[in-house]
Design a protein around this motif. Structure first.
Motif, PDB file in Angstrom:
ATOM      1  N   SER A  32       0.837  -1.200   0.000  1.00 31.88           N
ATOM      2  CA  SER A  32       0.000   0.000   0.000  1.00 31.88           C
ATOM      3  C   SER A  32       0.869   1.246   0.000  1.00 31.88           C
ATOM      4  O   SER A  32       1.767   1.388   0.837  1.00 31.88           O
ATOM      5  N   ALA A  33       0.547   2.157  -0.884  1.00 32.74           N
ATOM      6  CA  ALA A  33       1.311   3.412  -0.975  1.00 32.74           C
ATOM      7  C   ALA A  33       0.910   4.399   0.112  1.00 32.74           C
ATOM      8  O   ALA A  33       1.581   5.414   0.290  1.00 32.74           O
ATOM      9  N   ILE A  34      -0.179   4.101   0.857  1.00 33.44           N
ATOM     10  CA  ILE A  34      -0.644   5.025   1.890  1.00 33.44           C
ATOM     11  C   ILE A  34      -0.617   4.377   3.281  1.00 33.44           C
ATOM     12  O   ILE A  34      -1.250   4.878   4.212  1.00 33.44           O
ATOM     13  N   LEU A  35       0.126   3.295   3.434  1.00 32.09           N
ATOM     14  CA  LEU A  35       0.193   2.612   4.722  1.00 32.09           C
ATOM     15  C   LEU A  35       0.788   3.540   5.782  1.00 32.09           C
ATOM     16  O   LEU A  35       1.874   4.091   5.611  1.00 32.09           O
ATOM     17  N   GLU A  36       0.063   3.711   6.901  1.00 31.51           N
ATOM     18  CA  GLU A  36       0.490   4.626   7.963  1.00 31.51           C
ATOM     19  C   GLU A  36       0.915   3.902   9.233  1.00 31.51           C
ATOM     20  O   GLU A  36       1.830   4.352   9.915  1.00 31.51           O
ATOM     21  N   ASN A  37       0.224   2.799   9.567  1.00 33.35           N
ATOM     22  CA  ASN A  37       0.470   2.098  10.828  1.00 33.35           C
ATOM     23  C   ASN A  37       0.839   0.642  10.554  1.00 33.35           C
ATOM     24  O   ASN A  37       0.082  -0.079   9.904  1.00 33.35           O
ATOM     25  N   LEU A  38       1.990   0.225  11.079  1.00 32.94           N
ATOM     26  CA  LEU A  38       2.460  -1.138  10.855  1.00 32.94           C
ATOM     27  C   LEU A  38       2.903  -1.741  12.181  1.00 32.94           C
ATOM     28  O   LEU A  38       3.640  -1.116  12.950  1.00 32.94           O
ATOM     29  N   VAL A  39       2.437  -2.976  12.444  1.00 32.94           N
ATOM     30  CA  VAL A  39       2.857  -3.747  13.610  1.00 32.94           C
ATOM     31  C   VAL A  39       3.389  -5.086  13.115  1.00 32.94           C
ATOM     32  O   VAL A  39       2.696  -5.789  12.379  1.00 32.94           O
ATOM     33  N   VAL A  40       4.616  -5.424  13.526  1.00 30.62           N
ATOM     34  CA  VAL A  40       5.226  -6.687  13.117  1.00 30.62           C
ATOM     35  C   VAL A  40       5.740  -7.396  14.361  1.00 30.62           C
ATOM     36  O   VAL A  40       6.504  -6.820  15.142  1.00 30.62           O
ATOM     37  N   GLU A  41       5.324  -8.633  14.531  1.00 32.60           N
ATOM     38  CA  GLU A  41       5.775  -9.448  15.663  1.00 32.60           C
ATOM     39  C   GLU A  41       6.369 -10.729  15.114  1.00 32.60           C
ATOM     40  O   GLU A  41       5.716 -11.447  14.361  1.00 32.60           O
ATOM     41  N   SER A  42       7.606 -11.018  15.486  1.00 36.78           N
ATOM     42  CA  SER A  42       8.270 -12.217  14.993  1.00 36.78           C
ATOM     43  C   SER A  42       7.811 -13.442  15.775  1.00 36.78           C
ATOM     44  O   SER A  42       7.200 -13.339  16.838  1.00 36.78           O
ATOM     45  N   CYS A  43       8.129 -14.623  15.259  1.00 39.50           N
ATOM     46  CA  CYS A  43       7.812 -15.868  15.944  1.00 39.50           C
ATOM     47  C   CYS A  43       8.813 -16.935  15.520  1.00 39.50           C
ATOM     48  O   CYS A  43       9.589 -16.742  14.572  1.00 39.50           O
ATOM     49  N   SER A  44       8.809 -18.054  16.197  1.00 41.86           N
ATOM     50  CA  SER A  44       9.720 -19.140  15.852  1.00 41.86           C
ATOM     51  C   SER A  44       9.392 -19.682  14.462  1.00 41.86           C
ATOM     52  O   SER A  44       8.222 -19.807  14.093  1.00 41.86           O
ATOM     53  N   ASP A  45      10.434 -19.968  13.710  1.00 44.85           N
ATOM     54  CA  ASP A  45      10.275 -20.591  12.385  1.00 44.85           C
ATOM     55  C   ASP A  45       9.392 -19.762  11.459  1.00 44.85           C
ATOM     56  O   ASP A  45       8.555 -20.298  10.719  1.00 44.85           O
ATOM     57  N   ASP A  46       9.578 -18.438  11.489  1.00 41.55           N
ATOM     58  CA  ASP A  46       8.763 -17.591  10.604  1.00 41.55           C
ATOM     59  C   ASP A  46       9.388 -17.427   9.222  1.00 41.55           C
ATOM     60  O   ASP A  46       8.843 -16.725   8.376  1.00 41.55           O
ATOM     61  N   ASN A  47      10.550 -18.066   8.998  1.00 45.61           N
ATOM     62  CA  ASN A  47      11.221 -18.065   7.687  1.00 45.61           C
ATOM     63  C   ASN A  47      11.725 -16.694   7.264  1.00 45.61           C
ATOM     64  O   ASN A  47      11.943 -16.447   6.072  1.00 45.61           O
ATOM     65  N   VAL A  48      11.918 -15.809   8.236  1.00 45.61           N
ATOM     66  CA  VAL A  48      12.459 -14.476   7.949  1.00 45.61           C
ATOM     67  C   VAL A  48      13.646 -14.236   8.862  1.00 45.61           C
ATOM     68  O   VAL A  48      13.494 -14.186  10.081  1.00 45.61           O
ATOM     69  N   GLU A  49      14.828 -14.105   8.273  1.00 46.30           N
ATOM     70  CA  GLU A  49      16.011 -13.803   9.070  1.00 46.30           C
ATOM     71  C   GLU A  49      16.131 -12.310   9.334  1.00 46.30           C
ATOM     72  O   GLU A  49      16.514 -11.889  10.427  1.00 46.30           O
ATOM     73  N   THR A  50      15.798 -11.510   8.320  1.00 45.12           N
ATOM     74  CA  THR A  50      15.880 -10.053   8.458  1.00 45.12           C
ATOM     75  C   THR A  50      14.554  -9.429   8.034  1.00 45.12           C
ATOM     76  O   THR A  50      14.142  -9.570   6.885  1.00 45.12           O
TER      77      THR A  50
END
Length: 427
Positions: free
Chosen positions: A180-198
């Motif tokens: 979204s080009a107008i995204l204002e609020n973002l919440v990101v919570e990691s978890c075990s084995d989420d396949n994202v290192e960075t």
């Protein structure tokens, strides 16, 4: 029912939208007028709830069956959905989720939330969701993504919350937050084995960002957040086992909350323009050398461990215009609290009082004040050196101490004659 007879259908529908969906549906038995009122609800919240049965001494979960969800959707008639929320204690099939979300999309949904509280659930979202022009808020919790389209766009999405989501890969995460080009609020919570290192967050339109890494493991579950969003006005970081790096100077930052155990990365260095800061430093945390909060006027400081008072003084020495200070010394988490051991705080009184304490501090608060020797020394030091202090409020920890600890502060020397010291039940 006479009390409702004079109300319009629109008002009754609004009232029904605030009660649990199962109760709203059950109103059909009241009279003919109520038969179809619930079918026009603009908000559908399918939420399992916990019931405290005091009579039998039991607590149990009252789950909404899949049949109830299907039946409700089949009878629902409102052309537009303000919100569709699904919160389940147990999982359900990917095909069911797809059908329910498709229904919401067909009703031009604005707010879509899918949450699984106990365990992760594999979901399959309809392709039409990724082209939904009306969607303004999307929240996903404990879900497993198999597919995210290579190209899609949320034209109206302003709020995105990704809580303990497992992605196909890092590119899937990046595509989601960049949709979204107008995204204002973002919440990101990691978890075990989420396949994202960075977790690379590069969204130019963001004004508010929350990142949470509460994993207690290292190794393959160690999460690195890299933030490139210089337009941020609010930043919230909870990092108990990981690393957060900010690449841009956050010149527009107004408010920040940072809870960290080890202060890996450069998150604190990036907050030099912040005006209001809530800071929790614990255990292996340290204050970054050379960082000055030259616009900070309000500080809420929480610390634990033997070094909390020195960390506090470092922050105060680098906050030259601070006007409001709130303190809270957290419990160390051990079941057997010993005030004699807590008194081993390595308090090293600075040779020169911080500039903000001498010339700018106007209000001072301390919650859950324990009256230990270390806490008392810090409190008396601030009262003695704060020449412009107007109010000082102390809320004793009723579990640990009596109100007698307040006497030590009451008779302590004060740098400001105008200062009014009060004891409160809670702040």
């Amino acid at each position: 029912m006479d009390s409702f007879s004079g109300l319009t259908d629109d008002l009754l529908i609004k009232i029904l939208s605030f009660v649990p969906i199962k109760d709203a549906v059950s109103t059909t038995i009241l009279s003919k007028r109520w038969l179809s009122l619930w079918t026009l609800l603009p908000r559908l919240n399918f939420e399992d709830c916990w019931v405290d049965d005091e009579e039998n001494g039991q607590v149990y979960c009252e789950e909404l069956s899949s049949d109830f969800v299907f039946g409700t959707l089949l009878l629902h008639k409102s052309p537009v959905l303000e919100s569709f929320r699904l919160s389940r204690e147990s999982t359900c099939s990917a095909s069911q989720i797809e059908l329910w979300v498709r229904f919401a999309i067909d009703r031009f949904v604005h707010d879509l939330k899918i949450r699984f509280e106990s365990e992760h659930c594999l979901i399959r979202l309809p392709s039409r969701l990724f082209r939904c022009d009306t969607l303004e808020t999307l929240e996903l919790k404990n879900v497993v993504f198999l597919e995210v389209p290579s190209r899609f766009s949320f034209q109206s999405l302003k709020t995105l919350r990704l809580l303990s989501v497992k992605y196909a890969d890092e590119k899937s995460f990046i595509r989601l937050i960049s949709s979204s080009a107008i995204l204002e609020n973002l919440v990101v919570e990691s978890c075990s084995d989420d396949n994202v290192e960075t977790f690379t967050i590069n969204v130019a339109s963001l004004s508010s960002l929350t990142v949470r890494n509460t994993l207690q493991e290292s190794g393959p579950n160690y999460s690195l957040f890299v933030i490139h969003s210089r337009s941020l006005k609010k930043l919230n970081i909870v990092d108990e086992c990981g690393e957060v790096n900010v690449t841009d100077k956050l010149t527009e930052l107004v408010e920040a909350k940072v809870h960290t155990m080890e202060t890996k990365g450069n998150a604190l260095e990036s907050l030099t323009f912040v005006k209001r800061l809530s800071l929790t430093l614990a255990y292996e945390a340290h204050y970054p050398i050379g960082s000055i909060f030259f616009q900070l006027v309000r500080l809420e400081f929480r610390g634990c461990g033997e070094n909390w008072s020195n960390l506090l003084m470092h922050v105060l020495q680098h906050s030259p215009v601070l006007q409001f200070l709130k303190l809270d010394v957290l419990d160390d988490g051990q079941s057997n609290w010993n005030p004699e051991e807590d008194d081993k705080v390595c308090w090293m009184q600075p040779s020169c009082a911080p500039e903000c304490v001498l010339y700018h501090l106007k209000a001072f608060e301390w919650t859950a004040y324990g009256g230990t020797e270390g806490e008392k020394e810090v409190a008396i030091y601030i009262l003695k050196n704060a020449r412009r202090l107007v109010t000082a409020t102390v809320c004793p920890d009723r579990i640990r101490v009596s109100t007698l600890v307040f006497d030590d502060l009451e008779f302590a020397t004060r740098g400001s004659r105008a200062c009014e010291l009060t004891m409160a039940e809670e702040i």
